[in-house]
Design an enzyme around this catalytic site. Structure first.
Site, mmCIF file in Angstrom:
data_model
loop_
_atom_site.group_PDB
_atom_site.id
_atom_site.type_symbol
_atom_site.label_atom_id
_atom_site.label_comp_id
_atom_site.label_asym_id
_atom_site.label_seq_id
_atom_site.Cartn_x
_atom_site.Cartn_y
_atom_site.Cartn_z
ATOM 1 N N GLY A 1 0.836 -1.204 0.000
ATOM 2 C CA GLY A 1 0.000 0.000 0.000
ATOM 3 C C GLY A 1 0.860 1.238 0.000
ATOM 4 N N GLY A 2 0.279 2.337 0.375
ATOM 5 C CA GLY A 2 1.039 3.582 0.388
ATOM 6 C C GLY A 2 0.174 4.785 0.687
ATOM 7 N N SER B 1 -4.153 -2.654 -0.297
ATOM 8 C CA SER B 1 -4.492 -1.254 -0.043
ATOM 9 C C SER B 1 -4.406 -0.414 -1.315
ATOM 10 C CB SER B 1 -3.591 -0.714 1.070
ATOM 11 O OG SER B 1 -4.047 0.530 1.530
ATOM 12 N N ALA C 1 -7.614 -5.795 1.051
ATOM 13 C CA ALA C 1 -7.287 -5.055 2.280
ATOM 14 C C ALA C 1 -7.137 -3.574 1.983
ATOM 15 C CB ALA C 1 -6.024 -5.611 2.920
ATOM 16 N N PRO D 1 -9.006 2.370 4.239
ATOM 17 C CA PRO D 1 -8.110 3.489 4.567
ATOM 18 C C PRO D 1 -7.620 3.367 5.999
ATOM 19 C CG PRO D 1 -10.111 4.272 3.489
ATOM 20 C CD PRO D 1 -10.344 2.826 3.811
ATOM 21 N N LYS E 1 -16.954 9.922 6.303
ATOM 22 C CA LYS E 1 -16.688 10.644 5.056
ATOM 23 C C LYS E 1 -15.524 10.023 4.306
ATOM 24 C CE LYS E 1 -18.437 15.196 6.503
ATOM 25 N NZ LYS E 1 -18.080 16.610 6.774
#
Length: 441
Positions: free
Chosen positions: A67-68, A100, A122, A125, A149
């Site tokens: 992810g990142g 992610s 996965a 956030p 949100k």
């Protein structure tokens, strides 16, 4: 005659065109390994621009990432969606993952492929996950309005990508809301990806003749015998990757602070000030493109100020302890994300906090104590020194040296004097008895 000649040349031209070898298709291969950040974004964007300029057949984007950063991910996706060259996302080699942010990027590609023993998903956030970085195990029923949100924005974003590419939007939403993951074979069955290929050669064979949608319309891929040129990060990408590493940026800002403090306490050293200013500017550039918490940065600066104050003001350790605590808390808070690869190692924070405390409290304290000691050498040491008048012409002996002296009162041979000033090679003196009276008054 011209018409007859044309009839004779036409078959020859047709035969020559048939014998001319077809041009080998050309493509670019990008390798994204590790966390996705500003350096990855710059690497992918520049490669996509190059592919468009060279009119490449396709871009193979090989993914293996946990992810990142959200901002870097969205910039990469924007570049993919705007690219006139088709982008093939490929989770490879076996055991790789596109978790992610990698899942979003894979959904954005015209073609999504995986190796047999790889996975994706996965995509929750991390900023809205409980405990700082762990993903939700179920739908969000609780949480603040801001968390809802962020979650709804992420869901709408990945569903839009799934609809654009004709993939499973319902599973994409589950990957965001519930943090679920899929193996390659399951992803193919659920129409999350388009194909499974054990290696790049097999993937190119499956892609040949496939029609994809690009901003300019439909495009058919010709990948038989394609030459894939591997695009490696250049010095700019490597430098950006280095300075945007949170641990490196953290060390740079500390070197910058130490260098400037040393320069201010020792004017004229020059080198510490130059190195400190350069490191501080580089760290500020890194902080500009990293998700930092300015409250954390403020606590770090406050901690440094308190530790410096401990060297000046005897507070029985109160300022020093408060400075260390402020420094450690600010360092932990500095990066406002729990994305893997974009946090500061706790061991590094502890080591620098300990070194900072020792440096500021002990070393600087010793420096300032040394400054308060009387001068024992040089021209300044003459002030206050006691000497002896050796003749009536004003010659005096101070520290076994002969000096010309002037005094407001007459001097006599054998009289003791005290130096009160110096003008070049001439000492300003007063008799010892008179100087003692002045000091007493």
């Amino acid at each position: 005659m011209p018409r007859t000649l044309l009839y004779l040349l036409f078959p020859l031209m047709l035969l020559a065109s048939c014998l001319t070898p077809a041009q080998t298709p050309h493509g670019l291969r990008l390798d994204v390994d590790g966390p996705i950040g500003p350096a990855t974004r710059d690497y992918v964007q520049r490669a996509l621009k190059r592919a468009a300029d060279e009119q490449a057949e396709l871009i193979l984007l090989r993914l293996d990432t946990p992810g990142g950063l959200d901002s870097s991910m969205r910039d990469i996706i924007k570049a993919i969606l705007a690219s006139p060259v088709p982008v093939v996302g490929y989770v490879h080699p076996n055991g790789a993952r596109a978790a992610s942010a990698g899942t979003y990027i894979l959904y954005a590609c015209q073609v999504a492929a995986m190796s047999p023993a790889s996975n994706l998903g996965a995509a929750t956030p991390v900023s809205v996950a409980p405990g700082g970085g762990e993903e939700k195990n179920g739908p969000q029923e609780d949480g603040s309005a801001m968390e809802h949100k962020v979650m709804n924005d992420a869901v709408a974003y990945i569903r839009g990508l799934a609809t654009l590419r004709g993939r499973n939007a319902d599973w994409a939403e589950q990957a965001v809301r519930q943090g679920v993951s899929l193996q390659a074979d399951e992803a193919l069955k659920l129409h999350v990806i388009d194909m499974i290929a054990p290696d790049i050669e097999a993937l190119m064979r499956q892609l040949d003749g496939r029609t994809v949608q690009v901003p300019g319309g439909e495009r058919t891929l010709h990948t038989r015998g394609i030459e894939l040129e591997s695009v490696t990060p250049d010095w700019r990408n490597k430098l950006l990757a280095t300075i945007t590493d949170p641990n490196v940026a953290y060390i740079l800002i500390m070197i910058g602070i130490y260098g400037l403090i040393f320069e201010f306490t020792n004017p004229g050293a020059i080198l510490p000030g130059v190195v400190g200013a350069i490191c501080l500017l580089i760290a500020m550039f890194a902080f500009q493109i990293l998700p930092i918490n300015y409250a954390g940065l403020g606590l770090i600066l406050l901690g440094v100020a308190l530790m410096v104050a401990e060297a000046f003001v005897p507070s029985f350790g109160a300022l020093g302890i408060g400075g260390v605590l402020s420094f450690v808390i600010g360092s932990i808070m500095l990066f406002d994300t729990d994305v893997p690869g974009f946090t500061i190692a706790r061991s590094l924070i502890g080591a620098i906090a300990l070194l900072s405390a020792v440096f500021f409290v002990l070393m600087l304290g010793m420096v300032f104590k040394a400054r308060r000691r009387p001068v024992v050498s040089g021209a300044e040491e003459l002030t206050g020194a006691v000497g002896l008048v050796i003749d009536d012409r004003g010659m005096v002996r101070v520290h076994s040296e002969l000096w010309q002296a002037v005094s407001a009162t007459p001097l006599q041979r054998g009289q003791k004097i005290r130096v009160i000033g110096r003008d070049g090679l001439v000492l300003q003196v007063v008799p010892v008895s008179e100087s003692e009276k002045r000091s007493k008054s």
